[in-house]
Structures are given as C-alpha cells and as structure tokens.
Design a protein around this motif. Structure first.
Motif, PDB file in Angstrom:
ATOM      1  N   ALA A 165       0.840  -1.211   0.000  1.00 37.80           N
ATOM      2  CA  ALA A 165       0.000   0.000   0.000  1.00 37.80           C
ATOM      3  C   ALA A 165       0.867   1.251   0.000  1.00 37.80           C
ATOM      4  CB  ALA A 165      -0.913  -0.004   1.229  1.00 37.80           C
ATOM      5  N   PRO A 166       0.281   2.381  -0.408  1.00 36.76           N
ATOM      6  CA  PRO A 166       0.981   3.662  -0.278  1.00 36.76           C
ATOM      7  C   PRO A 166       1.154   4.022   1.200  1.00 36.76           C
ATOM      8  CG  PRO A 166      -0.949   3.858  -1.710  1.00 36.76           C
ATOM      9  CD  PRO A 166      -1.046   2.533  -1.030  1.00 36.76           C
ATOM     10  N   VAL A 167       2.171   4.847   1.476  1.00 36.26           N
ATOM     11  CA  VAL A 167       2.509   5.174   2.862  1.00 36.26           C
ATOM     12  C   VAL A 167       2.047   6.583   3.224  1.00 36.26           C
ATOM     13  CG1 VAL A 167       4.429   5.498   4.486  1.00 36.26           C
ATOM     14  CG2 VAL A 167       4.490   3.626   2.828  1.00 36.26           C
ATOM     15  N   LEU A 299      10.487   8.113   3.697  1.00 38.31           N
ATOM     16  CA  LEU A 299      10.022   9.469   4.014  1.00 38.31           C
ATOM     17  C   LEU A 299      10.399  10.479   2.923  1.00 38.31           C
ATOM     18  CD1 LEU A 299      10.815   9.568   7.861  1.00 38.31           C
ATOM     19  CD2 LEU A 299       8.544   9.457   6.795  1.00 38.31           C
ATOM     20  N   ARG A 300      11.582  10.324   2.325  1.00 39.69           N
ATOM     21  CA  ARG A 300      11.984  11.329   1.331  1.00 39.69           C
ATOM     22  C   ARG A 300      11.210  11.171   0.024  1.00 39.69           C
ATOM     23  NH1 ARG A 300      17.639   8.732   0.703  1.00 39.69           N
ATOM     24  NH2 ARG A 300      17.186   7.174  -0.867  1.00 39.69           N
ATOM     25  N   ASN A 301      10.541  10.025  -0.140  1.00 44.93           N
ATOM     26  CA  ASN A 301       9.753   9.815  -1.352  1.00 44.93           C
ATOM     27  C   ASN A 301       8.262  10.085  -1.162  1.00 44.93           C
ATOM     28  OD1 ASN A 301      11.506   9.003  -3.596  1.00 44.93           O
ATOM     29  ND2 ASN A 301      12.147   7.372  -2.199  1.00 44.93           N
ATOM     30  N   LEU A 302       7.884  10.523   0.044  1.00 40.13           N
ATOM     31  CA  LEU A 302       6.463  10.839   0.255  1.00 40.13           C
ATOM     32  C   LEU A 302       6.127  12.111  -0.517  1.00 40.13           C
ATOM     33  CD1 LEU A 302       5.945  10.108   4.066  1.00 40.13           C
ATOM     34  CD2 LEU A 302       5.422   8.643   2.107  1.00 40.13           C
ATOM     35  N   ASP A 303       4.933  12.112  -1.111  1.00 42.55           N
ATOM     36  CA  ASP A 303       4.474  13.310  -1.823  1.00 42.55           C
ATOM     37  C   ASP A 303       3.345  13.943  -1.000  1.00 42.55           C
ATOM     38  OD1 ASP A 303       2.711  11.276  -2.136  1.00 42.55           O
ATOM     39  OD2 ASP A 303       2.289  11.648  -4.247  1.00 42.55           O
ATOM     40  N   GLY A 304       2.512  14.703  -1.634  1.00 39.50           N
ATOM     41  CA  GLY A 304       1.395  15.315  -0.915  1.00 39.50           C
ATOM     42  C   GLY A 304       1.839  16.541  -0.146  1.00 39.50           C
ATOM     43  N   GLU A 305       0.991  16.934   0.819  1.00 39.14           N
ATOM     44  CA  GLU A 305       1.222  18.198   1.515  1.00 39.14           C
ATOM     45  C   GLU A 305       2.424  18.142   2.454  1.00 39.14           C
ATOM     46  OE1 GLU A 305      -1.986  20.516   3.070  1.00 39.14           O
ATOM     47  OE2 GLU A 305      -3.444  19.153   2.150  1.00 39.14           O
ATOM     48  N   VAL A 306       3.030  19.318   2.656  1.00 43.78           N
ATOM     49  CA  VAL A 306       4.085  19.447   3.661  1.00 43.78           C
ATOM     50  C   VAL A 306       3.422  19.343   5.040  1.00 43.78           C
ATOM     51  CG1 VAL A 306       5.784  21.051   4.653  1.00 43.78           C
ATOM     52  CG2 VAL A 306       5.543  20.845   2.160  1.00 43.78           C
ATOM     53  N   VAL A 307       4.089  18.697   5.985  1.00 42.80           N
ATOM     54  CA  VAL A 307       3.490  18.475   7.313  1.00 42.80           C
ATOM     55  C   VAL A 307       3.434  19.776   8.119  1.00 42.80           C
ATOM     56  CG1 VAL A 307       4.318  16.089   7.414  1.00 42.80           C
ATOM     57  CG2 VAL A 307       5.719  17.912   8.403  1.00 42.80           C
ATOM     58  N   ALA A 325       2.542   8.279  -3.869  1.00 42.14           N
ATOM     59  CA  ALA A 325       3.820   8.111  -4.565  1.00 42.14           C
ATOM     60  C   ALA A 325       4.660   6.953  -4.018  1.00 42.14           C
ATOM     61  CB  ALA A 325       4.622   9.412  -4.481  1.00 42.14           C
ATOM     62  N   ALA A 326       4.758   6.863  -2.679  1.00 43.98           N
ATOM     63  CA  ALA A 326       5.639   5.842  -2.098  1.00 43.98           C
ATOM     64  C   ALA A 326       4.822   4.608  -1.727  1.00 43.98           C
ATOM     65  CB  ALA A 326       6.331   6.413  -0.866  1.00 43.98           C
ATOM     66  N   VAL A 327       5.141   3.500  -2.377  1.00 47.02           N
ATOM     67  CA  VAL A 327       4.402   2.264  -2.122  1.00 47.02           C
ATOM     68  C   VAL A 327       5.335   1.238  -1.486  1.00 47.02           C
ATOM     69  CG1 VAL A 327       3.112   0.355  -3.186  1.00 47.02           C
ATOM     70  CG2 VAL A 327       2.821   2.706  -4.032  1.00 47.02           C
ATOM     71  N   VAL A 328       4.836   0.638  -0.413  1.00 44.71           N
ATOM     72  CA  VAL A 328       5.650  -0.304   0.354  1.00 44.71           C
ATOM     73  C   VAL A 328       4.941  -1.648   0.466  1.00 44.71           C
ATOM     74  CG1 VAL A 328       6.312  -0.795   2.769  1.00 44.71           C
ATOM     75  CG2 VAL A 328       7.047   1.339   1.700  1.00 44.71           C
ATOM     76  N   ARG A 329       5.741  -2.717   0.462  1.00 41.07           N
ATOM     77  CA  ARG A 329       5.195  -4.049   0.751  1.00 41.07           C
ATOM     78  C   ARG A 329       5.776  -4.535   2.081  1.00 41.07           C
ATOM     79  NH1 ARG A 329       6.049  -9.729  -2.649  1.00 41.07           N
ATOM     80  NH2 ARG A 329       4.659 -10.967  -1.316  1.00 41.07           N
ATOM     81  N   MET A 330       4.904  -4.964   2.978  1.00 42.11           N
ATOM     82  CA  MET A 330       5.319  -5.515   4.280  1.00 42.11           C
ATOM     83  C   MET A 330       4.933  -6.978   4.352  1.00 42.11           C
ATOM     84  SD  MET A 330       3.865  -2.873   7.176  1.00 42.11           S
ATOM     85  CE  MET A 330       4.542  -3.703   8.621  1.00 42.11           C
TER      86      MET A 330
END
Ligand SMILES: [Zn+2]
Length: 733
Positions: A165-167, A299-307, A325-330
C-alpha cells in the motif's frame, strides 16, 4: 500455595522468636547499631531510635563491584522471555537470594503466548526500489553486538500478513495527530502508516491506525527524539545510531496486560484459553519497528502536503504527509508458540508480623542483553537484598516480611507479574502492604510515581540519600527537575507523585488488586538510544549506562531504606490527606474536561465526598502521629489494635476499587488511576467518569459519578474505622 507458604512462615517464626527473644534482639541491635554508626559521617540523616540507627547502616553499604558482577553475569547472553538463557538467569537470581539469607525462594511458572519473528520483509517498491535492512549492524568496540543468538527487531503481537500500500506519515500516531489529518481531509484507510516512536504506547499507535482502516504500520525512531539531534550516537555517544531499532511489544495493554489468551486467569496448564482471533489485545495489522536509516528512503519519497511545523522530524528532508507516490510491501510472520516463563520470589521472614509483606519487584527478561533494561535495575535490587540480608544476619530482622520478586516476560506485556497477581489475588490482598516496582535505571534524573498516600514518605527518604555526581540530596535534585510539580505541606515543599499508568510490573498490583504501589528510579526509555536494542549491552552500561555505578549504589540505598521503613513502621506511613489533595486536582481537571465536551457533571457530589475523605484522613493522621511517639511498652500493650489499624490503612487503598471494573475494560478496577485508553504509559486520573465524558455519554457519566462517589465513601468509611482504632489506642495509654 502462597497461603500455605504464609502459614508455614508464621508457625516457623512463632517457634523461633518469643517475646523475650525480641527484646533481647532489640537490645543487641541497639548496641551493634550505635557502635557502627559512631564515627560515620552520614549525609542528611537525623535519627534517634535504635531502629533508625540500624537503617543508617544501609548508607554506604552498597558495593559497586557487586552490582557490576551481577550486570556482567545477567547480561552475558541475550535472554528474552521463554528462552533457556532466561531460565538460567532465574537460577542465578535464586542462588543469590539464598546466599543473602532469604528464608524461602520460590519458582513460580506459567505458560504464555510469546510470539517470535519468523519472516520480516519490507520493500519500498515505488518510486524507487529499496529493501529495508531491518537489522542492527554490530559495532567493533562492543564484542557482544556480534552475538548470533540475538532476536532481530520486531513488535511482538503484531498480526501476520503480506500487505502492499501507499505510505502516509502520521507523526506520533496519537489521536490528536489523526484529528489534524482529518482536518486536512486525509484518510489512512487502505494505507500503511509510518509513525514515530514516543508520546504514547506502541500498541496504541498500531490500534489507532488499524481503527482508521490502515493495513500496516511501521514504527521508527526519529533522530529528533532518539538520535543525532539529541547528541552523539552509539558508539561515540549514547543516542540511537542510523540503523538502531527499538524492539517492543504492541500488546493492547490499556485493555488488559498479561497473557492475551487468559485475561483474569493465571495461565497455568489446563486453563481455558481464548483463541487468538478472540483475544482483543492482539494487534489486527502487521506492525514492524524500523531505524531512521531505513525510514529515510520512504520518508523522502512521500508526496502530498508538507506536514505541520511540529510534525517535522530530524531527518534532513522536508517531511510530507504522503499520498500515493511511495508504495511499500510488508511481509510479516511470527511463530505463535505458548512458552514457559518463570518468576522468582524470595522471602525474608519478618520478625513479628511475617504474614505482612513489603514487596519489591523488577523484571528479568530483556530484549537482547538488556544490560540497562532491566539488568542494571535488577542488579541494584539484588544489592539491596544483600544489604538487607546482612542486617538481618546482624540481628536487625525487619518486623514484616520482605519479598523480592524477579518477574518474567515483562517486555511482552507485564506477563509474569500479571499472571502471578491473577493467581494469588486473594492471598496478596490484605497481606502485601505495599508494592514497589523497580524498572531499569540509567545515569539520569530521578523520577517517581505512585499512590499519593506515599508522597510524604518518599519525599522524606529522598532527603537521606545523595544524588550521584552532585553535592545535593536526591530530594533537592528531584525538586529542581520538577519545579512545576510541587506542593507546600506544613510549610515544607514536597514533590508530587504522579499516578501510575502502564508500562511496568506495578500494573496488576495497582490497577487490578488495589495494593498501594509506587515506582521510582533514575532515568527512563527517553534517556538513551540503546533502549530495547542489541546495543543495550555490558559495553554500553560501562561506557554510558552508569560508568562509575554511583547511580546503582544510591538507588540501592534508597530502595533498601524504603523497604525497611515500610517493614519496620509502627504505623504504616500512608497519608490519605495527601491522596485527597491529589484527587482535588483531578477533580479540577475533570471539570475542565466536562466543560470542553459540554457534558453535565455533578461535581459537587464528588467534591463533597473528597472533602469528607480529607477531613477524616486529617483526624486519623493526628492519631497515628501520636502512636508514633508512644513508648515501646505501650506499643507492645496495644500490638493487636495497632495491627488492626495498619490493616485498615492498607484496606483503604483497595476500597478505591470497583469490582465491575471500568466500562469496556473490566480488568481495570481502580477508580482513581488507569492508563489512558488512547495514550497508554501515562496515568489517566478518575478514568471512569473522564472516559464517559469524553464519549459524551450522559448516562454513563452519571453512572460512573455514582461509582466514584461510592468508592470515595468506602475509603472514607475505612479511614473512619482506622481513626476509631487510633483514638482507642491513644485513650488507653
Ligand atoms: Zn524494562
């Protein structure tokens, strides 16, 4: 078994000591004590009686070398709960207690659910490909860090699963963080959340994420909280290095601690167990702890709004919330075996009231070597056992019994202590007069929490022991670090005790059994980056944990003083007027919560009950103060009545319990303190009424107000009874 043991103890002691024997012994103690005290410069001690002089001998007795020997021995191998290595530490512990003259040492066993990691894989799939390391590299200066037996970092009780899923970054993953996300129109449904450690219990972070529909959860140590922003990192300093990871349980302990499959029951062989799917404290989604080194590529590949500004952590990037943008598999899988655990309990029989027990405990299991957590703590406790045992050999055997417990499987969720409390609740209630919890320690500030009735005693004894590396007493250093948390009592400033929440072995004693409990020591999890990591080793302890072992020595003195004061007190030093003062503040807080949520609350009834309680407590205090100055002869004549008075002082604490427990979490019975449902760790005062208000449930608010007022009245009645006994004693003399 416990009862039987007690009965055996009582009869043995009766045979050994007759009244004449006690007198003779007391004289002997007096002579020995005066001889040994003379010529010694004892900081901060002003005492008169023989008993007090014997106590003075505790100061200066602890030996750093002894503590270090225990640390070396107990932290020589990784010893997670349920391993053979941890069974060996139980044998070491028992052997030492016997050596120190403890009369009985008991092994107390359970079989509990202790998962271990089998598969742990996390991969960043988009926009770049990165396989997270998920291991802590060894460091050349620490030979132990190469040990092959160390378990890899994991969050026990996280669900098995394979999710992609995206993070989304959720800051600390607190309720208020989700409120911010809601206000930004961001949902975590179907996402993997990444949350930083700190400010709440791990298991609450993952529960809140799962409740909002997240499918996975990564927990990481941000360098702003635990890394290079705080100071130099391991091995050059004590903070967490780039690939250091905090292991730790995600059991949902605000619901109940202990074995997840046997709530309210001891997990003995043959006991009915819940299925895993019906155990509400097991996490519903995969959760895994990671390092900031591994978090950075995500974290450096997260997009969207600035926190929001406060959400920005210590990594050299602009933190963003994350969109798609950032998709991870766990991928996560555990071995869900039931494994054996063992508590060790040593008893030093009391001289005149052996059935009454002053209990102290610390856990023995660790994540890895655990040289600081828990080994330093348990080693200083063993040193207290040695000094107290030695005093007993010299003739100063305490009046009440002293029990030292070494709990297993604390790291998994207070499991050893909880099962023990559930098994022996009837024998413990009424017989254990106080429970002191000792966690790990590290060279850092003094801190304490517990029942407010012990506030005066703790303030007093901290004046008698020096703060390490300082010319101040522990009390002075403590007061400086707690400037906004003091209260003036009879013209003297006292540091307040905050209530006990969650996170260590006091829970069953405090929240389930209503035994007066407290916890104190130096430092905590936020004070070092080796916490719950392979770097919590002997090497770390010697370099950063407590290099000169001065903290260990002072802690030993303070613990021994506390135990002997409680074990020898004529009248147990519980001050319910202090308790009432604390409750007063909690009522003020409650009033604010009610206003904030616009819920009607009958504050006057609660206040009136608390005022009544305080008035009674003050009257009682006047009587007990008089008894404290009584001659030994009058004391002996009134022995039976004073013992009744002491029983009532202990019973007053358990009168705060309501047998139905809190709504939705019946294991928690105390009406003054419980761990915050959505925070963990911290205590939430007046939890029943408060939670009802927060739910905006007017019916439950009224019902829980009744429960609280009844509890306050019960305590007041018990104190009233104690007052009557005190009055009777003073009139008779
Ligand atoms: Zn610990």
């Amino acid at each position: 078994m416990f009862r039987l043991m007690l009965r055996r103890l009582i009869s043995k002691v009766r045979k050994t000591f007759r009244f004449g024997g006690i007198l003779l012994l007391s004289c002997l103690v007096l002579v020995i004590a005066i001889k040994q005290v003379q010529g010694k410069n004892l900081p901060g001690l002003t005492t008169a009686s023989a008993q007090e002089q014997a106590l003075e001998q505790l100061i200066g007795k602890p030996i750093a070398q002894q503590i270090e020997t225990h640390v070396r021995a107990l932290a020589s191998k990784p010893h997670e709960a349920g391993t053979d290595a941890n069974t060996k530490t139980a044998q070491y512990y028992a052997k030492k207690l016997r050596e120190y003259g403890f009369d009985e040492v008991i092994f107390n066993r359970y079989e509990v659910l202790l998962p271990r990691p089998v598969k742990r894989e996390v991969t960043l799939l988009q926009p770049e490909s990165y396989n997270l390391k998920l291991i802590e590299p060894p460091i050349p200066s620490d030979p132990d860090s190469y040990n092959q037996a160390l378990l890899p970092p994991f969050n026990p009780y996280a669900a098995d699963g394979d999710v992609t899923a995206p993070v989304v970054y959720v800051n600390y993953g607190l309720s208020e963080d989700y409120a911010v996300l809601d206000s930004m129109g961001i949902s975590v449904k179907g996402k993997i959340v990444i949350a930083r450690y700190g400010r709440s219990w791990r298991g609450v972070k993952s529960r809140l994420a799962a409740q909002r529909g997240a499918v996975g959860c990564l927990l990481y140590s941000d360098p702003a909280d635990d890394g290079y922003v705080k100071g130099k990192v391991i091995p050059e300093g004590k903070w967490r290095p780039e690939f250091g990871v905090q292991t730790g349980s995600v059991l949902d302990i605000p619901k109940y601690p202990g074995d997840p499959l046997t709530p309210m029951q001891p997990s003995k062989p043959g006991v009915d167990r819940l299925t895993q799917s019906s155990a509400v404290t097991l996490e519903k989604i995969p959760v895994l702890p990671i390092s900031y080194g591994d978090a950075l590529p995500i974290l450096r590949n997260l997009d969207g709004e600035v926190v929001p500004k406060e959400w920005q952590g210590g990594l050299p990037i602009t933190y963003r919330i994350g969109d798609n943008a950032a998709v991870v598999r766990m991928q996560l899988q555990s071995d869900w075996s039931v494994r054996p655990i063992v508590n060790v309990i040593g008893i030093l029989r009391g001289r005149s009231e052996p059935e009454k027990i002053v209990m102290v405990g610390s856990h023995r299991d660790a994540w890895g070597f655990g040289a600081n957590d828990p080994v330093a703590g348990e080693s200083s406790l063993l040193e207290s056992a040695r000094t107290i045992g030695e005093l007993a050999k010299q003739g100063h055997r305490p009046q009440r019994s002293i029990a030292i417990a070494s709990w297993d499987a604390e790291e998994y969720g207070m499991i050893g202590s909880t099962e023990y409390g559930e098994e022996f609740q009837d024998a413990l209630k009424g017989n254990v007069v106080v429970y002191l919890n000792r966690e790990f320690y590290i060279a850092a500030d003094f801190n304490a929490s517990g029942v407010a009735s012990l506030q005066p005693l703790l303030n007093q004894i901290t004046k008698e022991v020096q703060m390490p590396d300082s010319d101040k007493s522990i009390f002075e250093a403590w007061r400086e670090s707690q400037q906004n948390n003091t209260v003036t009592v009879n013209g003297m400033q006292e540091v307040r005790l905050d209530g006990l929440g969650a996170g260590s072995d006091y829970m069953v004693f405090m929240h389930h059994l209503g035994i007066p409990s407290l916890d104190f020591g130096f430092g905590g999890a936020d004070d070092y980056g080796g916490y719950h990591s392979r770097y919590d080793s002997y090497w770390f302890f010697k370099n950063y944990g407590d290099p000169g072992i001065a903290y260990g020595e002072r802690l030993t003195e303070l613990v021994s003083l506390f135990l002997l004061r409680m074990a020898d007190a004529r009248v147990l030093p519980f001050d319910y007027a202090s308790y009432s003062e604390a409750i007063d503040r909690y009522i003020d807080e409650l009033s604010e919560v009610a206003q904030k949520h616009s819920v009607a609350l009958d504050l006057d009834r609660i206040r009136a009950a608390n005022i009544e309680l305080r008035t009674t407590a003050q009257k009682l205090n006047a009587e007990t103060a008089q008894i404290a100055t009584m001659s030994d002869r009058s004391l002996e004549r009134n022995r039976e009545a004073i013992s009744r008075l002491n029983n009532l002082l202990v019973a007053a604490e358990s009168a705060f319990l309501d047998q139905n427990g809190l709504p939705r979490r019946p294991w928690y019975r105390h009406q003054i303190y419980a761990p915050g449902y959505d925070t963990g760790y911290n205590a939430e005062p007046l939890p029943g009424v408060r939670e009802a208000i927060e739910r905006k449930d007017t019916e439950e608010t009224e019902q829980m107000t009744n429960v609280l007022v009844s509890a306050l009245n019960r305590v007041c009645d018990t104190l009233q009874e104690a007052f009557a006994v005190g009055l009777e004693v003073n009139k008779a003399t």
